[in-house]
Design an enzyme around this catalytic site. Structure first.
Site, short mmCIF file in Angstrom:
data_model
loop_
_atom_site.label_atom_id
_atom_site.label_comp_id
_atom_site.label_asym_id
_atom_site.label_seq_id
_atom_site.Cartn_x
_atom_site.Cartn_y
_atom_site.Cartn_z
N LEU A 168 0.84 -1.21 0.00
CA LEU A 168 0.00 0.00 0.00
C LEU A 168 0.87 1.26 0.00
O LEU A 168 2.05 1.21 0.35
CB LEU A 168 -0.91 -0.05 1.23
N PRO A 169 0.28 2.41 -0.37
CA PRO A 169 1.11 3.62 -0.53
C PRO A 169 1.82 4.09 0.75
O PRO A 169 3.01 4.38 0.70
CB PRO A 169 0.11 4.68 -1.00
N THR A 201 6.30 0.72 2.20
CA THR A 201 7.32 1.48 2.93
C THR A 201 6.59 2.46 3.84
O THR A 201 5.93 3.38 3.36
CB THR A 201 8.23 2.26 1.95
N LYS A 218 15.54 -0.11 5.72
CA LYS A 218 15.23 0.42 4.39
C LYS A 218 15.45 1.94 4.34
O LYS A 218 16.03 2.47 3.40
CB LYS A 218 13.79 0.06 4.01
N LYS A 244 9.57 10.90 -0.12
CA LYS A 244 8.77 10.21 0.91
C LYS A 244 9.71 9.48 1.88
O LYS A 244 9.58 9.58 3.10
CB LYS A 244 7.82 9.22 0.24
#
Ligand code: NAD
Length: 313
Positions: free
Chosen positions: A79-80, A113, A188, A263
């Protein structure tokens, strides 16, 4: 005949059923690779166009996240952002999401993420309910998602990681267990903060040389053999026409969108603030990308070169 038809029924029965939620640029090819490997998938996305693509590839389409997870032993989400992950798993009110409907022992793999704190919140709720939750963000972009060569960076319990590994192996090439819940997200964003810093720094150094009369390729070759050598110089030079087959030589199309780098840098800043870690270089890179995405967010992140030289665009 679809690829799934070609799989022996024996192979199919040994594979867990998967509910897959979020079929965008990354999720759709990841789900397609699972289908090709013989997994049975029920998929859900807010976009009907996205689910149709997967239906054609052999998945059944669900009407809600709960429907996608019904009869599934494993749920995967792509998902975003954190708010979407919370809405799906915890519910908008924080208590009536998908987690509350899953049987004990279900394995949930969230590859979005998101902030480590957001991942830990979902993991805590899952643990209370006897559900195994893994944060498993990826690097490798859409190319890696299509080729099944993503890098998965996983946070969670070792037993859950062992259960997830054969599934992640289908979608990725390098699968790391970074540590406990949230560790995948932390690793990450450490990597991507470093990437943002080194790309911005490489663009700055090349620009300094070019503005002083050097050829960008000659300077890049020199730095490649010098101590300034780095990943951008090796495989992803930000200056046009220095290297073939990279976004900078294709009007900065494709690759990893500047919006996504911005982001990730902002997630890194959030995480640094939560823990009091000092990140002055990361903060500067965030500032540069915040300014850059106002006009060029859809371009590859190496287009940060244009902050120095707008003629490259
Ligand atoms: P995307 O915007 O292309 O896809 C997200 C999908 O989720 C969309 O199809 C959207 O309709 C769906 N969605 C949103 N809310 C939903 C909900 N409540 N229920 C069901 N579906 C919902 O995004 P993407 O590029 O596939 O990226 C997904 C994640 O992977 C992001 O967290 C991103 O940061 C990360 N990521 C992306 C890349 C990349 O190169 N695109 C690389 C590494 C990591």
């Amino acid at each position: 005949m679809t690829t799934r038809d070609a799989t022996s029924s024996e192979g199919k029965t040994s594979k867990p059923k998967i509910g897959f939620i979020g079929l965008g640029n990354m999720g759709a090819p990841m789900a397609e690779n699972l289908l090709k490997a013989g997994y049975t998938l029920k998929v859900y996305d807010l976009s009907a166009e996205a689910t149709q693509r997967l239906q054609q590839a052999g998945a059944s389409v669900a009407s809600s996240p709960e429907d996608a997870a019904s009869n599934a032993q494993v749920v995967i989400s792509m998902l975003p952002a954190g708010r979407h992950v919370h809405a799906v798993f915890l519910g908008d009110s924080g208590s009536n999401g998908l987690l509350s409907t899953l049987p004990k022992g279900t394995l949930v793999i969230d590859s979005s993420t998101i902030a480590a704190a957001d991942a830990r919140k979902v993991a805590d709720e899952a643990t209370k309910l006897g559900i195994d939750f893994l944060d498993a963000p990826v690097s490798g972009g859409t190319g890696g998602a299509i080729a099944g060569t993503l890098t998965f960076i996983v946070g969670g319990q070792p037993e859950a990681f062992a259960k997830a590994k054969p599934i992640l192996d289908v979608m990725g090439k390098n699968i790391f267990h970074a540590g406990d819940h949230g560790a995948g997200q932390v690793a990450k964003i450490c990597n991507n903060m470093m990437l943002g810093i080194l790309m911005a720094g490489t663009a700055e150094a090349i620009n300094l040389g070019v503005k002083n009369g050097l050829d960008a390729k000659v300077l890049s070759d020199i730095m490649l053999q010098g101590s300034g050598r780095n990943w951008a110089l090796e495989v992803y030079n930000p200056y046009p026409q220095v290297m073939e087959n990279v976004p900078s030589s294709n009007s900065y199309k494709g690759g990893f969108m500047a919006n996504l780098m911005q982001k990730d840098l902002n997630l890194a800043m959030e995480t640094a603030k939560d823990t009091g870690a000092k990140t002055p270089m990361g903060a500067k890179a965030t500032e540069l990308y915040d300014a850059h995405v106002v006009e060029h967010g859809e371009k590859d992140f190496s287009s940060i070169m244009a902050l120095h030289d707008s003629s490259v665009l």
